[in-house]
Scaffold this motif. Structure first.
Motif: not given
Lengths: 499, 245
Positions: A11-12, A16, A19, A25, A330, A332-334, A370, B184, B187, B191
């Motif tokens: 996930f991280p 990225r 994002l 986005r 989370v 919403e942004r990724t 996440a 993270n 992210t 935010m």
């Protein structure tokens, strides 16, 4: 099981990349805000939403408590009504059953009702390997399929796409899949929908076999239920001669009457509608009307594993409304792809590890982390799944699966150190004195003065760099609270306090 | 009433002014507050990262420090939430029944500051003076885990000179999330950047919240952007009086 999209990073890293995609986005922020607003308005209309949530949760809990018996009843009722019931332990078994039915009828293509469970088992890909084309008929699924893309949302699989992108996909790809897009296609929603309608109509009229999932399976009446907004599902469920429904075993509802709270909770939570436009129900075969051969595949694929988890079991209450995705900061942004699964967002972060198990692969193990544990998902969930609680439980399972590792991770060492230090106030106070010393030095020579006068640090070495890459950090104070209290008994004014 | 201050590890080490503000504020309201020195941390950093065994010592020192007090007050919605909703879990996991009983005794008496002021002391006007334009961020654990509702806003609205402006998308998480901010980072920062943008939109001079860890995150971004906006804990605003000027 095919729990994750093949080859996805953890996930991280996936986040990225997402994002950095500003178009994505923008699309997501716009779409989720719209659905959030619609949902809030129609939920607000219900006089006692909380009672309805409790009722919905109770129905699903009752079904899960004696799931074995409910499933036997369901099988008996379906069989009595002319359906053939199959049991599938995993994705491979389920896919093989569907392929066998298709082969028995020598069909080369099937039409599909939008279904999460068939995505979970990778049915389209499995059928393709057998030379059978599976066509999605839900508008958003069609966009994803034609775009050779992956779904990114439970309800709105193409949420990451905007109108212009959809027009381009239709122009580029519709001809290879069937009826081409009209030459004058614009990005007006009505024009795009009309093109999809013409394209799909040919498929409905031609197909001999359909595949569906089910939103609910009522045990006492042997009824499968699909709710939808477009009517494509109803076309698939009524026109072809053969119907195969793949149903996760957690979809069982004990009685017809108990559908009531669920059918009220789902549309309001999901599409922000008071009632879903199409509710289709079927129970086996009706002579001379609709499909004359009906197969039902009852699928486990990790659900009994989830059921055995005391804390995680509640995730099986999920009715796939996607409300948690739309409120999750989370997600919403990724976006959905970062979760590497057909179940993205908060529910995906718990459902994937529950179905697949923790400590199996890094991608799945990253999912419970996440989340910032803000709790917006629990607040929105119509069947009161305490997603933050399950996330923390799954994090502990991930940690426990590594307790015997020969070389502990730096994080493990840090947490052990913290546990040791917080077990004794004297140890903690000693660290405070060191920190105070650092603060005294930095107060003279380090950082810069922030608003309010406190020294601020912008560049720290080692693991702390993960913080200061984007964020300043206040310098440690010259004196901890504890030291100040001991020195003054809390009696001095703020001016005298070392800050 | 015997009242103890649970200062929290973050405040102890990084924001001692917040603890001092709680002490001054409560004294002004006639409450004598004690600081039991045996306290360390609520254990939340370990619990939320999945290290439940490692949180046991912190929970032990929590109950041994606070046993016997009528109320435990903390300037952190998150740590109050941890005490009320996570300590039982940690105790169960430890298998120590005595610890479980001690937790059941202590944790329900733990209050976040605004809860203590409004519910236990029954005051909303604490006699504060703070002549600044302020916006308030309701931190997630205060809002959702504890359900403090509009208590902080009621307290702020009664502060003389204070102009409270509404924060857009106030109930959205700032992205701190404990170790989430490190595990993270990208992210978390995305935010936080949206939160900082919303704060700047209000035109406020000061961003106020009930959790310094969230403020450290948003404040770190506001500082990096040279926004000139200060962050302050609710306790420090409520402790401010005209005499100090």
């Amino acid at each position: 099981m095919t729990g994750t999209f093949v080859g996805m990073p953890a996930f991280p890293e996936a986040a990225r990349a997402a994002l950095a995609d500003t178009q994505l986005r923008h699309n997501l922020a716009h779409a989720t805000a719209t659905i959030r607003g619609k949902r809030a308005a129609v939920v607000g209309e219900v006089e006692d939403w909380e009672s309805l949530r409790l009722a919905g949760a109770a129905v699903k809990d009752r079904a899960l408590r004696d799931l074995d018996q409910q499933l036997v009843t369901l099988e008996e009722q379906l069989t009595a009504r002319g359906a053939t019931v199959h049991w599938a332990r995993d994705a491979a078994e389920a896919n093989a059953i569907v392929a066998d039915v298709a082969r028995a009828h020598a069909v080369e293509e099937v039409v599909k009702v939008k279904s999460m469970v068939t995505q979970e088992i990778g049915l389209n890909e499995a059928l393709e390997a057998e030379g059978i084309a599976a066509w999605e008929t839900d508008l958003a699924e069609l966009i994803v399929q034609l775009g050779e893309d992956l779904p990114s949302h439970i309800l709105v699989p193409a949420i990451h796409r905007n109108r212009a992108e959809i027009r381009d996909i239709f122009r580029r790809r519709m001809a290879t899949a069937g009826r081409p897009a009209p030459a004058d296609l614009t990005d007006e929603p009505a024009v795009l929908a009309a093109a999809a309608r013409e394209h799909l109509r040919e498929k409905f009229l031609r197909a001999k076999m359909a595949v569906s999932g089910a939103n609910f399976a009522v045990a006492d009446t042997g009824t499968l239920v699909v709710v939808e907004s477009e009517g494509n599902g109803r076309m698939c469920l009524t026109l072809p001669e053969v119907l195969v429904s793949v149903v996760g075993i957690e979809k069982v509802v004990p009685t017809w009457a108990e559908l009531d709270p669920l059918l009220r909770l789902l549309p309001r939570s999901s599409t922000g509608e008071r009632m879903n436009p199409y509710t289709s129900t079927w129970s086996g075969v009706t002579p001379g009307d609709g499909p004359q051969e009906v197969h039902v595949v009852l699928l486990d694929n990790g659900r009994s594993r989830a059921l055995a988890d005391d804390v995680g079991r509640q995730a099986l209450r999920c009715i796939r409304c996607s409300a948690c995705l739309n409120v999750c900061p989370v997600y919403e942004r990724t976006g959905g792809h970062a979760y590497g699964s057909v179940y993205p967002g908060p529910i995906g972060a718990i459902l994937n590890p529950l179905l697949k198990g923790t400590g199996v692969d890094e991608q799945t193990d990253a999912l419970p982390y996440a989340s910032s544990l803000c709790g917006a998902c629990f607040e929105a969930c119509p069947v009161r799944i305490d997603i933050p609680e399950v996330l923390v439980e799954l994090r502990s399972q991930v940690v426990d699966s590594h307790r015997e590792d020969r070389v502990p991770k730096p994080e493990t060492a840090a947490m052990r150190g913290a546990g040791w230090m917080f077990g004794d106030a004297a140890r903690w106070a000693r660290l405070g004195r060191v920190s105070g010393l650092v603060g005294r030095v930095l107060g003279r020579v380090g950082g810069r003065a922030g608003p309010g006068g406190r020294r601020t640090l912008s560049r720290l070495p080692g693991p702390a760099a993960a913080w200061t890459d984007a964020r300043d950090l206040p310098a440690p104070p010259r004196e901890s609270f504890r030291a100040w209290w001991r020195r003054t008994d809390g009696r001095l004014d703020e001016e005298d306090q070392g800050r | 009433m015997r009242v103890a201050l649970m200062v929290t590890c973050v405040n102890d080490a990084m924001f001692p002014g917040t603890g001092a503000a709680v002490v001054r504020l409560l004294r002004r309201l006639g409450v004598e507050v004690d600081f039991p020195e045996a306290q360390t941390c609520c254990g939340q950093p370990m619990v939320n990262t999945g290290y439940l065994d490692e949180a046991v010592p912190a929970v032990r020192s929590f109950v041994s420090a606070f046993e016997g007090y009528d109320a435990i007050v903390t300037p952190s919605g998150s740590c109050a939430g941890s005490a009320r909703h996570q300590h039982g879990l940690v105790a169960r996991r430890s298998g120590d029944a005595a610890l479980g009983m001690a937790v059941a005794e202590v944790s329900p008496r733990t209050y976040e500051l605004s809860e203590f002021l409004v519910d236990v002391l029954g005051v909303t006007d604490v006699g504060a003076y703070f002549p600044h334009r302020v916006t308030y961020h309701p931190t997630c654990h205060s809002l959702r885990m504890l359900g403090v509702g509009d208590r902080p806003q009621r307290l702020l609205s009664a502060v003389r000179g204070l102009q409270l402006t509404e924060l857009p998308a106030a109930d959205q998480c700032c992205g701190f999330g404990g170790t989430f901010a490190l595990k993270n980072t990208d992210t978390s920062v995305a935010m936080g950047a949206d939160k900082a943008r919303h704060v700047a939109q209000t035109g406020a001079e000061v961003l106020v919240a009930g959790d310094n860890s969230c403020l450290m995150h948003v404040g770190g971004l506001l500082s990096r952007q040279r926004s000139g906006i200060r962050v302050m804990h609710l306790a420090e605003v409520l402790a401010a009086t005209e005499d100090e000027r």
